[in-house]
Design a protein around this motif. Structure first.
Motif, mmCIF file in Angstrom:
data_model
loop_
_atom_site.group_PDB
_atom_site.id
_atom_site.type_symbol
_atom_site.label_atom_id
_atom_site.label_comp_id
_atom_site.label_asym_id
_atom_site.label_seq_id
_atom_site.Cartn_x
_atom_site.Cartn_y
_atom_site.Cartn_z
ATOM 1 N N ASP A 78 30.788 46.534 32.630
ATOM 2 C CA ASP A 78 30.476 45.238 32.014
ATOM 3 C C ASP A 78 31.305 44.939 30.773
ATOM 4 O O ASP A 78 31.599 43.774 30.487
ATOM 5 C CB ASP A 78 28.993 45.163 31.651
ATOM 6 N N ALA A 79 31.645 45.936 30.004
ATOM 7 C CA ALA A 79 32.534 45.769 28.852
ATOM 8 C C ALA A 79 33.809 46.529 29.185
ATOM 9 O O ALA A 79 33.768 47.742 29.421
ATOM 10 C CB ALA A 79 31.896 46.314 27.590
ATOM 11 N N TYR A 80 34.918 45.815 29.240
ATOM 12 C CA TYR A 80 36.149 46.452 29.706
ATOM 13 C C TYR A 80 37.348 45.899 28.951
ATOM 14 O O TYR A 80 37.547 44.684 28.896
ATOM 15 C CB TYR A 80 36.320 46.229 31.217
ATOM 16 N N LEU A 81 38.126 46.778 28.378
ATOM 17 C CA LEU A 81 39.318 46.420 27.599
ATOM 18 C C LEU A 81 39.001 45.380 26.526
ATOM 19 O O LEU A 81 39.814 44.509 26.229
ATOM 20 C CB LEU A 81 40.439 45.923 28.517
ATOM 21 N N GLY A 82 37.800 45.456 25.976
ATOM 22 C CA GLY A 82 37.389 44.528 24.936
ATOM 23 C C GLY A 82 36.807 43.224 25.453
ATOM 24 O O GLY A 82 36.389 42.373 24.675
ATOM 25 N N MET A 83 36.760 43.051 26.750
ATOM 26 C CA MET A 83 36.261 41.813 27.356
ATOM 27 C C MET A 83 34.800 41.967 27.758
ATOM 28 O O MET A 83 34.381 43.025 28.224
ATOM 29 C CB MET A 83 37.102 41.481 28.588
ATOM 30 N N ASP A 84 34.027 40.912 27.597
ATOM 31 C CA ASP A 84 32.656 40.866 28.101
ATOM 32 C C ASP A 84 32.747 40.556 29.591
ATOM 33 O O ASP A 84 32.557 39.423 30.030
ATOM 34 C CB ASP A 84 31.851 39.790 27.372
ATOM 35 N N LEU A 85 33.073 41.580 30.352
ATOM 36 C CA LEU A 85 33.296 41.395 31.782
ATOM 37 C C LEU A 85 31.996 41.080 32.519
ATOM 38 O O LEU A 85 31.997 40.309 33.473
ATOM 39 C CB LEU A 85 33.984 42.610 32.392
ATOM 40 N N GLY A 86 30.891 41.633 32.056
ATOM 41 C CA GLY A 86 29.603 41.325 32.684
ATOM 42 C C GLY A 86 29.299 39.839 32.613
ATOM 43 O O GLY A 86 28.892 39.217 33.597
ATOM 44 N N GLY A 87 29.505 39.245 31.438
ATOM 45 C CA GLY A 87 29.292 37.811 31.272
ATOM 46 C C GLY A 87 30.263 36.988 32.095
ATOM 47 O O GLY A 87 29.885 35.978 32.698
ATOM 48 N N PHE A 88 31.520 37.416 32.142
ATOM 49 C CA PHE A 88 32.534 36.713 32.933
ATOM 50 C C PHE A 88 32.195 36.758 34.417
ATOM 51 O O PHE A 88 32.288 35.769 35.128
ATOM 52 C CB PHE A 88 33.913 37.331 32.680
ATOM 53 N N ARG A 89 31.763 37.932 34.862
ATOM 54 C CA ARG A 89 31.390 38.112 36.271
ATOM 55 C C ARG A 89 30.208 37.213 36.622
ATOM 56 O O ARG A 89 30.211 36.537 37.654
ATOM 57 C CB ARG A 89 31.063 39.589 36.496
ATOM 58 N N THR A 90 29.198 37.182 35.755
ATOM 59 C CA THR A 90 28.015 36.344 35.991
ATOM 60 C C THR A 90 28.401 34.868 36.027
ATOM 61 O O THR A 90 27.963 34.121 36.918
ATOM 62 C CB THR A 90 26.961 36.599 34.907
ATOM 63 N N ALA A 91 29.215 34.425 35.066
ATOM 64 C CA ALA A 91 29.646 33.020 35.022
ATOM 65 C C ALA A 91 30.523 32.671 36.222
ATOM 66 O O ALA A 91 30.427 31.563 36.768
ATOM 67 C CB ALA A 91 30.394 32.748 33.723
#
Length: 122
Positions: A78-91
């Motif tokens: 969900d948090a990857y390379l400083g990105m909120d990937l979990g939020g991006f994936r959900t959106a």
């Protein structure tokens, strides 16, 4: 963690709705990486290209590419390379669901507010 410069530059393009430019920026990083980092870049690139298809009114292409991107990103933390990937994936999944509910003629009415945004993890 401070995001890599290439990720940040691509995110800036993505967040201003220049999805093709984001794809171009991230593609260079994707080509140089391997393993999970490569999978991550491939996933966000596919979401970006899916957004390009939305802008161009290509519902089928949007569904195909966004779906593939969301699936790939499910394999990355969900948090990857400083990105909120979990939020991006959900959106991204929410945008994909919204696209699936539209018919081809309604693609032009897809609101800018429905596109996912890249945010950074705390």
């Amino acid at each position: 963690m401070e995001p890599p410069e290439v990720l940040r530059r691509g995110a800036e393009a993505f967040n201003r709705g220049d999805f093709f430019e984001a794809h171009e920026i991230w593609e260079d990083a994707w080509a140089e990486e391997s393993g999970q980092v490569r999978l991550f870049y491939q996933g966000i690139i596919q979401v970006a290209v899916g957004c390009c298809h939305v802008q161009r009114g290509n519902r089928t292409g949007a569904i195909h590419l966004m779906g593939r991107g969301v699936d790939k990103l499910a394999e990355v933390p969900d948090a990857y390379l400083g990105m909120d990937l979990g939020g991006f994936r959900t959106a991204s999944a929410a945008a994909l669901a919204r696209i699936r509910d539209l018919d081809d003629d309604a693609m032009a009415a897809f609101p800018a507010s429905a596109y996912p945004l890249v945010r950074w993890s705390a």
